[in-house]
Write an enzyme that holds these catalytic residues in place. Structure first.
Site, PDB file in Angstrom:
ATOM      1  CG  ASP A 175      -1.906   1.208   1.132  1.00  0.00           C
ATOM      2  OD1 ASP A 175      -1.578   2.283   0.703  1.00  0.00           O
ATOM      3  OD2 ASP A 175      -3.051   0.958   1.579  1.00  0.00           O
ATOM      4  CG  HIS A 176       1.408   4.204  -3.176  1.00  0.00           C
ATOM      5  ND1 HIS A 176       0.144   3.715  -3.818  1.00  0.00           N
ATOM      6  CD2 HIS A 176       1.360   5.534  -3.295  1.00  0.00           C
ATOM      7  CE1 HIS A 176      -0.467   4.794  -4.367  1.00  0.00           C
ATOM      8  NE2 HIS A 176       0.231   5.969  -4.141  1.00  0.00           N
ATOM      9  CG  HIS A 238      -4.682   4.093  -0.752  1.00  0.00           C
ATOM     10  ND1 HIS A 238      -3.744   3.452  -0.862  1.00  0.00           N
ATOM     11  CD2 HIS A 238      -5.072   4.281  -1.856  1.00  0.00           C
ATOM     12  CE1 HIS A 238      -3.306   2.848  -1.853  1.00  0.00           C
ATOM     13  NE2 HIS A 238      -4.218   3.561  -2.697  1.00  0.00           N
ATOM     14  CE  LYS A 333     -10.685   8.283  -9.581  1.00  0.00           C
ATOM     15  NZ  LYS A 333      -9.224   8.978  -9.628  1.00  0.00           N
TER      16      LYS A 333
END
Ligand code: NAD
Length: 479
Positions: A175-176, A238, A333
């Site tokens: 999970d960056h 995230h 978004k």
């Protein structure tokens, strides 16, 4: 970080977008810092047939493009691409694994890293194929990209499948967000400063807000996005990871499993949002056209869709530390700004003896920005030196200092994989408990038959999300 003993790095999906934009540049940065052993070979695996020199030249160009000029060196990039070999194979074919074995035979007695930068439907077959030629031993590590499952059952099935061939201590689920400097800094701020940790509880904190907002629409990811929405694309992974780091109990040691045990405990204490609490706790939205840009339905070329491009929740953590403190999470978004931030709103001083000129005294606030900038600010009140009367104004203290290039998330995460350190990777039970919570939330909105509220492109999101607030302060503006 400990020195790496990795002898080969095998990148499945080595000709893909993620590999070119993030993974080769991050490996290069580890290479120039001596974290990737000089004699380590990198194997790029894909279905394409590539001529060695042309492939190395292509990677060189990608490094030039994606590595910051201060870290790019012609000479070092040339040395790096010389370590790369290409293997052409189709992972769906049975003979693929003999081909892999032929290339990796001389490395099998030491740790090999396998990075799965391919579609998730291949994860199980690749793990099985590697094990079928006994290349899953001697410290081998398996790195898995997102998405990891699409609900609790599929994530549990995938965990089971991978664990048939690799032990949990060999599996690194990416999970960056966990590789971001500011997110790491939350651990440092909380657990090395008594002034924060002693105040990190419901008695002193009024609310917490976590926002990940994007200006972009779904772009060319429409097919994937329409089946997932903001809840599966961002919230389950995230946002849940950020929440668990902000709110977890101190671990008994700074070790991978001690930290991950606390994160799991925290996620388990996140109150489920059931059909009864849904309308007070969750708002979903979908962007319509704004500022001349297309609506979501136009972007995905559909007449109707129930997919949410925005989700906001008010969550409560049912443990002693956080009883009664609302945690507001939102992501979406086509919003007014592209920003990732965590805001810790402290309670007002009580009694409020001194006020500002306008009669208000701001609460203390800790703001952790993690994208696009990585900054930390503490808002505190001080005497207003321009005022005739004894009043206060608010000062913004910057707690982060910038020196040189910050490590990028993938660079840091790959460094940890090479060192065999799982602290920044998501464990099997963390993934499953986060999915379980999200499955319950999705069942609640399906039961109520609620559709996403429309919101204008480049706005703050649906106004209905404002009603989630129980305090006066409301959402931080998205800028
Ligand atoms: P991509 O489509 O650009 O690349 C896919 C790669 O897989 C290519 O190298 C292709 O040759 C290889 N491949 C496909 N079928 C194969 C087969 N049968 N045998 C061998 N190789 C095969 O995809 P991407 O954007 O690089 O994403 C890869 C993975 O990473 C996906 O799971 C994606 O969800 C995940 N991911 C991507 C991003 C991103 O920014 N691109 C971000 C997060 C996660």
């Amino acid at each position: 970080m400990t020195n790496s003993d990795v002898v080969a790095f095998v990148l499945f999906g080595g000709s893909g977008d993620l590999a070119k934009r993030k993974l080769y540049p991050s490996l290069y940065l580890n290479f120039i810092k001596g974290l990737l052993p000089g004699d380590c070979k990198i194997f790029s695996v894909s279905r394409l047939s590539e001529e060695v020199q042309a492939f190395q030249a292509e990677i060189f160009l990608q490094l030039e493009r994606y590595v910051s000029p201060s870290q790019f060196s012609d000479e070092k990039a040339k040395a790096f691409v010389k370590c790369i070999r290409h293997i052409q194979l189709d992972v769906t074919r049975d003979d693929a694994w003999e081909t892999l074995e032929t290339h990796l035979e001389r490395f099998r007695h030491a740790p090999i890293v396998y990075y799965l930068s391919v579609a998730p439907r291949f994860f199980g077959d690749i793990a099985k194929g590697i094990a079928s030629v006994s290349l899953n031993q001697n410290g081998a590590r398996l790195v898995v990209e997102k998405p990891f499952g699409h609900d609790f059952e599929s994530a549990r099935a995938l965990n089971k499948e991978l664990r048939l061939f690799f032990d949990e201590h060999q599996i690194f689920r990416i999970d960056h967000y966990l590789g971001k400097e500011s997110i790491q800094n939350i651990l440092a701020l909380r657990f090395s400063n008594n002034i924060f940790e002693s105040q990190w509880h419901a008695g002193a904190i009024e609310s917490v807000q976590i926002t990940v907002a994007e200006k972009l629409g779904v772009g060319d990811r429409g097919d994937y996005y329409d089946n997932n929405g903001a809840s599966k694309d961002m919230l389950q992974n995230h946002m849940m990871q950020l929440l668990s780091i902000v709110a977890m109990e101190p671990p008994f040691a700074f070790s991978p499993d001690a930290i991950r045990d606390e994160k799991v405990k925290l996620l388990r204490s996140l109150r489920p949002i059931d059909a009864d609490s849904y309308s007070d706790s969750c708002v979903r939205g979908q962007y319509v056209s704004g500022q001349g840009e297309a609506s979501y339905l136009e972007d995905v070329d559909k007449e109707s869709s129930d997919c949410e491009t925005y989700i906001a929740i008010k969550g409560y953590i049912d443990n002693r530390r956080w009883a009664g403190t609302p945690f507001y999470l939102r992501t979406g978004k086509r919003l007014a700004g592209g920003v990732g931030e965590i805001v810790i709103n402290f309670k007002p001083s009580n009694p409020e003896l001194i006020k500002s000129k306008d009669g208000l005294c701001s609460n203390n606030k800790l703001v952790i920005n993690f994208q696009p900038d990585q900054d930390i600010f503490l808002f505190i009140n001080k005497k207003d030196n321009q005022s005739e009367s004894f009043s206060v104004d608010t000062a913004r203290l910057q707690l982060s200092t910038k020196s040189g290039d910050l490590k990028q998330p993938y660079e840091r995460l790959l460094g940890h994989v090479l060192a065999g350190d799982q602290t920044l990777f998501v464990r099997d039970d963390e993934i499953e408990v986060a999915w379980k919570w999200l499955d319950q939330l999705a069942a609640s909105w399906e039961q109520g038959g609620s559709s996403p509220y429309p919101y204008k492109g480049f706005s703050q999101g649906p106004i209905e999300a404002d009603k989630l607030f129980v305090e006066s302060n409301g959402w931080e503006p998205i800028k």
